[in-house]
Design an enzyme around this catalytic site. Structure first.
Site: not given
Ligand code: SAH
Length: 215
Positions: A61
């Site tokens: 993000s």
């Molecule tokens: N906070 C992270 C954001 C990553 S993007 C950062 O800044 O790096 C969002 C993440 O949510 C992804 O890695 C995706 O695989 C995860 N995600 C999506 N749906 C999910 C679910 N149902 N359970 C767990 N993780 C999930």
């Protein structure tokens, strides 16, 4: 490493201008090196105020959004936090500086393994992770004082709301399609009464059902 202090200071000044005023949040941004959470090819851009691609088609993000959501959580060292969507682990590491313990769930094994490696390198010891579907939360560890979701759901997942304690705050992006998402702040008062406020328009990757089979 490309931990560039001048770029970092520029980023923090930009965040302040954008309304991030919580000094604990700003100091966490200053202390957690973002470059170690991004793929090597993007390291020189790690301190720009932009989202960047990570493995498995996901994103780390934007620092502004990380700071904004973290500020809304009103953290302190007594708080137990649940995070859904570990991704790169950057948001997790920021939270870990500001609360007692973070429980973080990710559906991609490879992202979780990479994030764990970075936590080890940075000697962060108050993060517990698991592979799983974040929609279900982490019932064994509930209730949580705070919950943050970093992938967009169509609505507030009911299991997560159930796992939020009284006097709790949950911050998450909600919206049916990527052009129509907003950060929602959901609060539970001391009697368990729930209220919601729609705040910043955002663009997050979707929250997906189940654990990922592929990488
Ligand atoms: N906070 C992270 C954001 C990553 S993007 C950062 O800044 O790096 C969002 C993440 O949510 C992804 O890695 C995706 O695989 C995860 N995600 C999506 N749906 C999910 C679910 N149902 N359970 C767990 N993780 C999930």
């Amino acid at each position: 490493m490309t931990d560039n202090p001048a770029q970092k200071i520029r980023l923090i000044m930009e965040l302040r201008r954008q309304g991030i005023s919580n000094t604990d949040v700003l100091s966490a941004i200053e202390r957690v090196p973002r470059d170690v959470f991004v793929p090597k090819t993007f390291r020189d851009r790690a301190y720009e105020n932009i989202a960047l691609p990570i493995a498995s088609g996901q994103t780390i993000s934007q620092p502004y959004v990380v700071s904004y959501m973290t500020q809304l959580l009103k953290l302190d060292k007594r708080r137990k936090v649940l995070e859904i969507g570990t991704g790169s682990g950057y948001q997790t590491a920021i939270l870990a500086r500001l609360c007692r313990r973070v429980y973080s769930i990710e559906r991609y094994r490879n992202l979780l393994d990479a994030a764990e490696e970075v936590f080890k390198t940075l000697k962060i010891t108050n993060i517990t992770t698991k592979l799983g579907d974040g929609h279900k939360g982490w019932p064994e560890q509930a209730p949580f004082d705070r919950i943050i979701v970093t992938a967009a759901a169509a609505e507030v997942p009911q299991d997560l709301l159930n796992q939020l304690g009284n006097d709790g705050i949950m911050v998450l992006p909600v919206g049916r399609d990527s052009g129509d998402q907003k950060i929602l702040r959901v609060t539970k008062d001391e009697h368990g009464k729930v209220s919601e406020e729609a705040l910043l328009p955002v663009r997050f990757v979707p929250m997906v059902q189940g654990v990922a089979e592929e990488t």
